[in-house]
Design an enzyme around this catalytic site. Structure first.
Site, PDB file in Angstrom:
ATOM      1  N   LYS A  47       0.868  -1.238  -0.079  1.00 20.52           N
ATOM      2  CA  LYS A  47      -0.098  -0.188  -0.090  1.00 20.52           C
ATOM      3  C   LYS A  47       0.790   1.253   0.091  1.00 20.52           C
ATOM      4  O   LYS A  47       0.375   2.361   0.082  1.00 20.52           O
ATOM      5  CB  LYS A  47      -0.775   0.133   1.209  1.00 20.52           C
ATOM      6  CG  LYS A  47      -1.793  -1.000   1.311  1.00 20.52           C
ATOM      7  CD  LYS A  47      -2.706  -0.949   2.453  1.00 20.52           C
ATOM      8  CE  LYS A  47      -3.344  -2.181   3.104  1.00 20.52           C
ATOM      9  NZ  LYS A  47      -4.144  -1.699   4.357  1.00 20.52           N
ATOM     10  N   LYS A  49       2.061   2.775   2.181  1.00 17.02           N
ATOM     11  CA  LYS A  49       1.876   3.645   3.384  1.00 17.02           C
ATOM     12  C   LYS A  49       2.664   2.900   4.674  1.00 17.02           C
ATOM     13  O   LYS A  49       2.626   1.631   4.882  1.00 17.02           O
ATOM     14  CB  LYS A  49       0.226   3.890   3.434  1.00 17.02           C
ATOM     15  CG  LYS A  49      -0.619   2.753   3.828  1.00 17.02           C
ATOM     16  CD  LYS A  49      -1.912   3.378   3.945  1.00 17.02           C
ATOM     17  CE  LYS A  49      -3.057   2.313   4.714  1.00 17.02           C
ATOM     18  NZ  LYS A  49      -4.241   2.694   4.634  1.00 17.02           N
TER      19      LYS A  49
HETATM   20  N1  C2G Z   1     -13.709   3.040   7.636  1.00 13.15           N
HETATM   21  C1  C2G Z   1     -14.627   3.586   7.515  1.00 13.15           C
HETATM   22  N2  C2G Z   1     -14.857   4.609   7.806  1.00 13.15           N
HETATM   23  C2  C2G Z   1     -13.674   5.838   7.914  1.00 13.15           C
HETATM   24  C3  C2G Z   1     -12.503   5.236   7.773  1.00 13.15           C
HETATM   25  C4  C2G Z   1     -12.515   3.783   7.576  1.00 13.15           C
HETATM   26  O1  C2G Z   1     -15.520   2.790   7.655  1.00 13.15           O
HETATM   27  N3  C2G Z   1     -13.945   7.069   8.120  1.00 13.15           N
HETATM   28  C5  C2G Z   1     -13.025   1.618   7.218  1.00 13.15           C
HETATM   29  C6  C2G Z   1     -12.627   1.115   5.720  1.00 13.15           C
HETATM   30  O2  C2G Z   1     -13.574   1.389   4.665  1.00 13.15           O
HETATM   31  C7  C2G Z   1     -12.002  -0.164   6.090  1.00 13.15           C
HETATM   32  C8  C2G Z   1     -11.504  -0.384   7.580  1.00 13.15           C
HETATM   33  O3  C2G Z   1     -12.554   1.007   8.263  1.00 13.15           O
HETATM   34  O4  C2G Z   1     -13.230  -1.051   5.800  1.00 13.15           O
HETATM   35  C9  C2G Z   1     -10.362  -0.016   7.939  1.00 13.15           C
HETATM   36  O5  C2G Z   1      -9.834   1.160   7.050  1.00 13.15           O
HETATM   37  P1  C2G Z   1      -8.130   1.250   7.084  1.00 13.15           P
HETATM   38  O6  C2G Z   1      -7.398   0.969   8.204  1.00 13.15           O
HETATM   39  O7  C2G Z   1      -7.903   2.654   5.971  1.00 13.15           O
HETATM   40  O8  C2G Z   1      -7.881  -0.040   5.910  1.00 13.15           O
HETATM   41  P2  C2G Z   1      -7.504   0.070   4.613  1.00 13.15           P
HETATM   42  O9  C2G Z   1      -5.977   0.983   4.703  1.00 13.15           O
HETATM   43  O10 C2G Z   1      -8.529   0.656   3.786  1.00 13.15           O
HETATM   44  O11 C2G Z   1      -6.865  -1.202   4.219  1.00 13.15           O
HETATM   45  O12 C2G Z   1      -7.266  -5.554   2.119  1.00 13.15           O
HETATM   46  C10 C2G Z   1      -7.808  -4.793   2.332  1.00 13.15           C
HETATM   47  C11 C2G Z   1      -7.200  -3.459   3.060  1.00 13.15           C
HETATM   48  O13 C2G Z   1      -6.232  -3.816   4.106  1.00 13.15           O
HETATM   49  C12 C2G Z   1      -7.711  -2.101   3.588  1.00 13.15           C
END
Ligand code: C2G
Length: 131
Positions: A47, A49
């Protein structure tokens, strides 16, 4: 009773993460929620990040939540289908920003995209910390 799984980094844990996990758990109807937490290596290599909070701490925080039954590492994009089979997953859940991206799992389990919680993100928190 169903087994639900979801995946994420869960860096700088916030209300959007919690609301996602609680709604995912509700879909289990008294069953279990498994959360696959992105490892630091996967985050960087896949990613591009770098989480502020190290994997072990992110896993401990998410694992301590009442709505979470099990935490596993997310080490590759390709592990999802194997995880679904290995854990007998009935429902795969992700936030709406991933809408459609994991439909390839539909032959294996129900795929549900839940609306994101607006107005909060790990990025916003990170940027707010360093104006
Ligand atoms: N999420 C949410 N609302 C937010 C922020 C995040 O519903 N304001 C949800 C995201 O859609 C995701 C989960 O919380 O389903 C985790 O978000 P992240 O930690 O940003 O995960 P991400 O980097 O998108 O990684 O294989 C899938 C990846 O690992 C997802």
């Amino acid at each position: 009773m169903k087994t639900v799984i979801t995946y994420g980094t869960f860096d700088l844990f916030h209300i959007g993460h919690l609301r996602l996990l609680e709604r995912a758990k509700a879909l289990a109807e008294g069953g279990r929620l498994i959360v696959a937490i992105s490892t630091d290596t996967f985050n960087w290599e896949a990613k591009h990040k770098r989480a502020n909070i190290p994997y072990a701490d992110r896993a401990a925080i998410v694992g301590a939540l009442k709505c979470v039954d099990c935490v596993i590492p997310e080490e590759s994009w390709g592990q999802k289908a194997e995880d679904v089979r290995k854990y007998g997953v009935d429902i795969f859940v992700m936030g709406g920003d991933w809408e459609g991206k994991f439909d390839f799992l539909k032959p294996l389990c129900e795929v549900v995209y839940l609306p994101r919680t607006e107005g909060v993100s790990s990025t916003q928190i990170r940027e707010g910390l360093h104006p």
